[in-house]
Design a protein around this motif. Structure first.
Motif, mmCIF file in Angstrom:
data_model
loop_
_atom_site.group_PDB
_atom_site.id
_atom_site.type_symbol
_atom_site.label_atom_id
_atom_site.label_comp_id
_atom_site.label_asym_id
_atom_site.label_seq_id
_atom_site.Cartn_x
_atom_site.Cartn_y
_atom_site.Cartn_z
ATOM 1 N N GLU A 50 1.040 -1.333 -0.065
ATOM 2 C CA GLU A 50 -0.063 0.016 -0.099
ATOM 3 C C GLU A 50 1.066 1.238 -0.070
ATOM 4 O O GLU A 50 1.882 1.212 0.603
ATOM 5 N N ALA A 51 0.295 2.515 -0.621
ATOM 6 C CA ALA A 51 1.013 3.643 -0.487
ATOM 7 C C ALA A 51 0.937 4.133 0.859
ATOM 8 O O ALA A 51 0.292 3.838 1.776
ATOM 9 N N PRO A 52 2.253 4.730 1.276
ATOM 10 C CA PRO A 52 2.543 5.205 2.523
ATOM 11 C C PRO A 52 1.450 6.292 2.834
ATOM 12 O O PRO A 52 0.959 6.992 2.013
ATOM 13 N N PRO A 53 0.866 6.266 4.067
ATOM 14 C CA PRO A 53 0.105 7.196 4.551
ATOM 15 C C PRO A 53 0.494 8.649 4.255
ATOM 16 O O PRO A 53 1.770 8.954 4.442
ATOM 17 N N LEU A 54 -0.474 9.621 3.635
ATOM 18 C CA LEU A 54 -0.193 10.709 3.528
ATOM 19 C C LEU A 54 0.683 11.805 4.684
ATOM 20 O O LEU A 54 1.661 12.330 4.321
ATOM 21 N N SER A 55 0.106 11.679 5.705
ATOM 22 C CA SER A 55 0.405 12.142 6.916
ATOM 23 C C SER A 55 0.695 11.435 8.098
ATOM 24 O O SER A 55 -0.683 10.873 8.148
ATOM 25 N N VAL A 56 1.160 11.237 8.953
ATOM 26 C CA VAL A 56 0.947 10.681 10.388
ATOM 27 C C VAL A 56 1.261 11.413 11.442
ATOM 28 O O VAL A 56 0.689 11.212 12.735
ATOM 29 N N ALA A 57 1.566 12.828 11.300
ATOM 30 C CA ALA A 57 1.857 13.644 12.378
ATOM 31 C C ALA A 57 1.507 14.967 11.959
ATOM 32 O O ALA A 57 1.325 15.295 10.679
ATOM 33 N N GLY A 58 1.391 15.780 13.011
ATOM 34 C CA GLY A 58 0.974 17.196 12.670
ATOM 35 C C GLY A 58 -0.507 17.588 12.694
ATOM 36 O O GLY A 58 -1.240 16.587 12.873
ATOM 37 N N PRO A 59 -0.667 18.680 12.559
ATOM 38 C CA PRO A 59 -2.338 18.896 12.819
ATOM 39 C C PRO A 59 -3.276 18.392 11.875
ATOM 40 O O PRO A 59 -4.289 17.915 11.960
ATOM 41 N N LEU A 60 -2.741 18.327 10.361
ATOM 42 C CA LEU A 60 -3.720 17.903 9.512
ATOM 43 C C LEU A 60 -3.820 16.365 9.784
ATOM 44 O O LEU A 60 -5.160 15.999 9.520
ATOM 45 N N ALA A 61 -2.919 15.386 10.041
ATOM 46 C CA ALA A 61 -3.130 14.201 10.310
ATOM 47 C C ALA A 61 -4.141 13.892 11.542
ATOM 48 O O ALA A 61 -4.923 13.125 11.596
ATOM 49 N N TRP A 62 -3.902 14.770 12.726
ATOM 50 C CA TRP A 62 -4.658 14.950 13.564
ATOM 51 C C TRP A 62 -6.277 15.052 13.322
ATOM 52 O O TRP A 62 -7.197 14.395 13.661
ATOM 53 N N ILE A 63 -6.539 16.027 12.414
ATOM 54 C CA ILE A 63 -7.848 16.294 12.125
ATOM 55 C C ILE A 63 -8.326 15.111 11.403
ATOM 56 O O ILE A 63 -9.617 14.971 11.571
ATOM 57 N N ARG A 64 -7.472 14.416 10.334
ATOM 58 C CA ARG A 64 -8.136 13.444 9.676
ATOM 59 C C ARG A 64 -8.440 12.259 10.476
ATOM 60 O O ARG A 64 -9.440 11.633 10.410
ATOM 61 N N THR A 65 -7.627 12.007 11.494
ATOM 62 C CA THR A 65 -7.764 10.907 12.523
ATOM 63 C C THR A 65 -9.066 10.968 13.406
ATOM 64 O O THR A 65 -9.662 10.229 13.739
ATOM 65 N N ASN A 66 -8.976 12.247 13.901
ATOM 66 C CA ASN A 66 -9.908 12.536 14.978
ATOM 67 C C ASN A 66 -11.325 13.116 14.571
ATOM 68 O O ASN A 66 -12.213 13.024 15.322
ATOM 69 N N LEU A 67 -11.341 13.687 13.116
ATOM 70 C CA LEU A 67 -12.457 14.481 12.820
ATOM 71 C C LEU A 67 -13.240 13.884 11.620
ATOM 72 O O LEU A 67 -14.474 13.781 11.402
ATOM 73 N N PHE A 68 -12.314 13.340 10.623
ATOM 74 C CA PHE A 68 -13.021 12.735 9.608
ATOM 75 C C PHE A 68 -12.314 11.409 9.179
ATOM 76 O O PHE A 68 -12.008 11.445 7.959
ATOM 77 N N SER A 69 -12.368 10.680 10.050
ATOM 78 C CA SER A 69 -11.893 9.243 9.576
ATOM 79 C C SER A 69 -12.654 8.445 8.908
ATOM 80 O O SER A 69 -12.305 7.424 8.173
ATOM 81 N N SER A 70 -14.151 8.677 8.798
ATOM 82 C CA SER A 70 -14.877 7.996 8.073
ATOM 83 C C SER A 70 -16.110 8.804 7.664
ATOM 84 O O SER A 70 -16.038 9.919 8.198
ATOM 85 N N PRO A 71 -17.013 8.460 6.647
ATOM 86 C CA PRO A 71 -18.054 9.267 6.162
ATOM 87 C C PRO A 71 -18.802 9.651 7.517
ATOM 88 O O PRO A 71 -19.356 10.554 7.781
ATOM 89 N N LEU A 72 -19.282 8.607 8.241
ATOM 90 C CA LEU A 72 -20.232 8.880 9.341
ATOM 91 C C LEU A 72 -19.351 9.732 10.552
ATOM 92 O O LEU A 72 -20.088 10.786 10.920
ATOM 93 N N SER A 73 -18.039 9.600 10.577
ATOM 94 C CA SER A 73 -17.588 10.489 11.594
ATOM 95 C C SER A 73 -17.600 11.891 11.108
ATOM 96 O O SER A 73 -17.565 12.959 11.930
ATOM 97 N N SER A 74 -17.426 12.074 9.824
ATOM 98 C CA SER A 74 -17.353 13.485 9.412
ATOM 99 C C SER A 74 -18.628 14.163 9.453
ATOM 100 O O SER A 74 -18.841 15.347 9.693
ATOM 101 N N ILE A 75 -19.813 13.368 8.963
ATOM 102 C CA ILE A 75 -21.148 14.056 9.274
ATOM 103 C C ILE A 75 -21.164 14.530 10.734
ATOM 104 O O ILE A 75 -21.612 15.645 11.105
#
Lengths: 398, 459
Positions: free
Chosen positions: B22-47
């Protein structure tokens, strides 16, 4: 050789005063005597005081006509038709049970959502759930009831300017006016069909479980049961010619006519009780889920279970064992807290019976005793069933 | 060989070749990664995130505008808080709270006598800090102060009049009598044996007399000082009686909670011991009492205290209107406290009981010196939780006609002087802030204690 220390001190030589058994008897008799004396003096004082105040005693008032009306009643009750204090008691009891039953349903749903929400990986959801729990749990329920009743529902517009919601629902300071269902004569058939469908669903469930235990084959239990329980009555409903109509409330010049009125006292109490208890249930649920060790989830994942089955088959059954006992005590708390109805005028058992009936008859001892007996019965019966459940669910160890 | 077994194995599918990387994840650290894992990890989570953000944006600015920006801070009557009169949108009417805050704190307590309430508040604060602050010195003296001196002086100061004076005189006499008794005892060790029992005698006997006297002396001394000061106050200033019907506000709320705490804890300990007792009559009575009280709502207990208590005593003893709910609340809290303490007693290993008995300690010595200190320590969080519940439940006394804090707020809401559309919201917000700060503070304290107690278990 004969003069060992034990010889020097014969057994039984110690004074009777130091015999723990005798002391035990003494303490118990003393306590019983004190309690007995207190009860005796309370009773004799009560008899004398009641005689001095010319208040009748005994349960004769039960069949006397009650000279008051109650706005929300599940059974016919009115002062003009000569309803008795006994019927007033029933009206109050039914109202208490109604608000408690509905409150339990809403509080459970909301509580589970918030409890799971607090554990969510979603930061916003987790924080909002935490704020909800912390704020609600740290404010007195009475303040919350005052808020819902006096600050939210009372300032709504009067009947003339009712807020009109879709589906012929009106909202004003007299509560919520809904279309009231009118059941045709054939509606009983639908109800019977529904009961049969429920029985069939349960039978299928048991059969499917047996099949799974024997062959390992799984059925879509949930979907099939849902189809049975919803589908069969619906089909019957259309077959017998839709025996259900609605009486829609009509907006008149000054008032609304028709429909079904839900009183603001009831709404405020239901909303207050549900949201308050939900915060406590959320904490119970969170503790229950956290009590299932992480190894269980990891082991389930290692076996190849997806997150859905992991939750359904591994985490929830184990969490339930921790959740159910405190959950029941929250249900009991909700039922007992429903007595706060008296503060906002919802006619529950305490408001009707310990309030109005006590004021009219003055028979405090009988009325308070009956009220307490009702709540006590509910509590004891629930704990009895809880103990049976706990014994069945308890971890069986070697 | 292994390939052959795999092919014959009864699995419907076995992967033979390796999956592409698999391609390496785009980012694993920093605020963007935090936002992705904690706020928009899945469609339901985003909603859910969007709904949550919408809720916050929808309510928080409005609340800030209502309670802070548009709020009215000064004024002497309703005109200050009416939008027509002021000519701008009006939010919370804090001027009303400022105008009525004296009433919220003291109720209708005589204005010239409110300094007495302030002294009690100060003593209460001192007692609370003394007991709760972990490094405060002389904890045992603090317990004595909070559970004996404070209730007695609060009774004298708040009530005043002949009855308080008589009680004060009795207390001073009793203190003197105690001092004399201890003075005699400390020079006659054989008498201590009679009073304290065998267990502690060895220790006491080894001490020189003045040290033997020292420990109780501290308690007697503090009692003498406080009661002496009260007597001087009564002599110089005079403490006229303030009828309990005039009491109200925060003062009554704190009074009911304090009485509940002071009486429910010892009563709860006794009930818990009774429930664990091997004497059947004592156990049965304790169980009946605890289960009965826990099975009924507090309101019915209050109704019972209010309507039935006066019937149960001779007419001339009829309890005061304020005393009745106080008894009801204390009895109610005691039953809950008993269950908390019982949990602590059950958590003490049997070896502790056996060890105490093998040392020759009697039942009460064993409980006082070995079991209760350990049991109460581990249930401090539970005790604090019961206090929080008790504190919130004090609002219910309003239903039986006592003017507690919440009731004083309700009472001012019908007063036309401050009748504006926003008064109610302001009053409730003020009450909410008060109750939240008290309860939240207590629960933070309990969490801190829990952490401190758990420190010993960590490795």
């Amino acid at each position: 050789m004969a003069s060992t220390p034990s010889d020097a001190r014969e057994p039984g030589r110690a004074s009777l005063l130091y015999d723990p058994k005798i002391r035990g008897y003494f303490y118990q008799i003393a306590l019983l005597a004190i309690v007995g004396f207190l009860i005796w003096s309370a009773a004799s004082n009560a008899i004398e005081n009641l005689r001095a105040q010319k208040i009748a005693s005994g349960f004769g008032f039960w069949h006397n006509p009650a000279g008051f009306d109650v706005n929300q009643k599940l059974i016919p009750f009115s002062a003009s038709s000569g309803s008795t204090y006994g019927q007033a008691f029933l009206v109050g009891l039914l109202n208490t049970l109604l608000v408690a039953a509905l409150g339990i349903v809403f509080a459970t749903v909301l509580g589970f959502l918030v409890g799971v929400g607090r554990l969510s990986h979603n930061w916003v959801v987790a924080k909002l759930a935490t704020i909800y729990v912390e704020v609600i749990r740290n404010l007195p329920l009475l303040l919350q009831l005052f808020f819902w009743y006096n600050a939210v529902l009372k300032p709504l517009p009067d009947a003339r300017n009712s807020i009109h919601l879709p589906g012929s629902i009106y909202l004003n300071n007299r509560g919520i006016i809904l279309p009231s269902p009118q059941f045709g004569p054939a509606f009983e058939v639908v109800v019977i069909a529904f009961l049969i469908a429920v029985a069939a669903a349960i039978a299928f469930f048991i059969w499917a479980r047996g099949q799974q235990a024997k062959t390992g084959r799984q059925y879509h239990n949930g979907w099939i049961s849902l189809a049975l329980v919803l589908g069969v009555p619906l089909v019957v409903f259309f077959l017998v010619g839709q025996p259900l109509s609605f009486d829609y409330p009509q907006q008149g010049r000054f008032n609304l006519t028709g429909g079904m009125q839900i009183f603001p006292e009831f709404v405020a109490l239901l909303v207050g009780l549900s949201t308050y208890t939900a915060a406590f249930i959320a904490e119970v649920v969170r503790a229950g889920i956290l009590a299932v060790s992480k190894g269980q989830t990891e082991a389930a994942n290692a076996l190849g279970l997806r997150s859905g089955p992991t939750l359904k088959l591994v985490v929830i059954p184990q969490a339930m064992r921790v959740i159910i006992p405190p959950l029941t005590s929250q249900y009991l708390n909700l039922t007992k807290n429903s007595s706060l109805a008296v503060a906002i005028g919802y006619p529950d058992l305490v408001q009707v019976f310990t309030g109005t009936v006590l004021n009219q008859t003055g028979q405090a001892v009988e009325v308070v005793a009956i009220t307490m007996a009702v709540y006590l019965t509910i509590s004891l019966v629930t704990s009895f069933f809880m103990n049976i459940y706990n014994k069945r669910m308890a971890l069986v160890e070697r | 060989m292994t390939d052959a077994t795999l092919e014959n194995a009864p699995y419907s599918f076995v992967r033979k070749d390796t999956l592409p990387q698999e391609a390496p994840p785009l980012s694993v650290a920093g605020p963007l990664a935090w936002i992705r894992t904690n706020l928009f990890s899945s469609p339901l989570s985003s909603i859910l995130t969007l709904i949550g953000i919408y809720l916050v944006i929808d309510t928080v600015p409005d609340m800030i505008r209502f309670y802070l920006i548009d709020a009215v801070w000064t004024g002497s009557n309703r005109d200050a808080c009416l939008a027509d009169k002021v000519g701008r949108p009006v939010g919370a009417c804090w001027a009303y709270v400022a105008d009525r805050v004296q009433y919220f704190i003291y109720g209708s307590y005589s204005v010239s006598e409110r300094w007495r309430v302030n002294i009690v508040f100060a003593m209460f604060a001192l007692g609370v800090v003394w007991l709760l602050w972990n490094r405060a010195p002389l904890k045992k003296v603090g317990v004595f102060f909070f559970f004996v001196i404070l209730p007695a002086s609060a009774f004298i100061l708040l009530l005043g009049g002949d009855r308080a004076e008589g009680f004060l005189r009795f207390l001073i006499l009793a203190t003197f009598a105690l001092a004399v008794v201890y003075l005699v005892l400390s020079f006659k060790p054989s008498l201590i044996k009679f009073w304290i029992g065998e267990g502690q005698l060895g220790v006491e006997e080894a001490m020189p007399p003045w040290q033997r006297f020292y420990r109780p002396k501290r308690l007697i001394l503090i009692a003498m000082v406080v009661f002496g000061l009260l007597a001087v106050l009564d002599e110089k200033v005079g403490l006229p009686r303030v009828d309990t019907g005039l009491w109200g506000g925060v003062m009554v709320t704190l009074l009911i909670s304090a009485v509940g705490i002071v009486f429910s804890l010892p009563l709860g300990v006794l009930l818990a011991l009774g429930r664990r007792s091997r004497l059947p009559a004592i156990q049965l009575l304790s169980v009946i009492f605890i289960e009965f009280v826990r099975g009924v709502p507090l309101i019915t207990v209050l109704f019972m205290a209010n309507t039935m208590l006066p019937l149960f005593v001779p007419q001339e003893w009829s309890p005061d209107r304020l005393l009745r709910p106080l008894i009801g609340v204390a009895v109610f809290a005691a039953a809950y406290m008993a269950e908390v303490v019982r949990g602590g007693l059950q958590a003490i290993p049997k070896g502790q009981y056996e060890g105490a008995m093998s040392l020759g300690l009697g039942y009460w010595q064993m409980m006082r010196l070995i079991i209760l200190p350990q049991a109460l320590r581990i249930v401090i969080p539970g005790i604090v939780n019961t206090f929080i519940g008790l504190f919130k439940d004090t609002t219910l006394v309003a239903i039986v006609g006592i003017f507690d804090f919440l009731r004083t707020i309700e009472a001012t809401l019908v007063d036309p002087t401050w009748a504006t559309p926003t008064t109610r919201g302001t009053g409730y917000a003020f009450a909410a802030i008060f109750y939240f700060l008290c309860c939240w503070g207590m629960s933070r304290y309990s969490v801190a204690v829990e952490k401190r107690l758990a420190a010993g278990q960590k490795r």
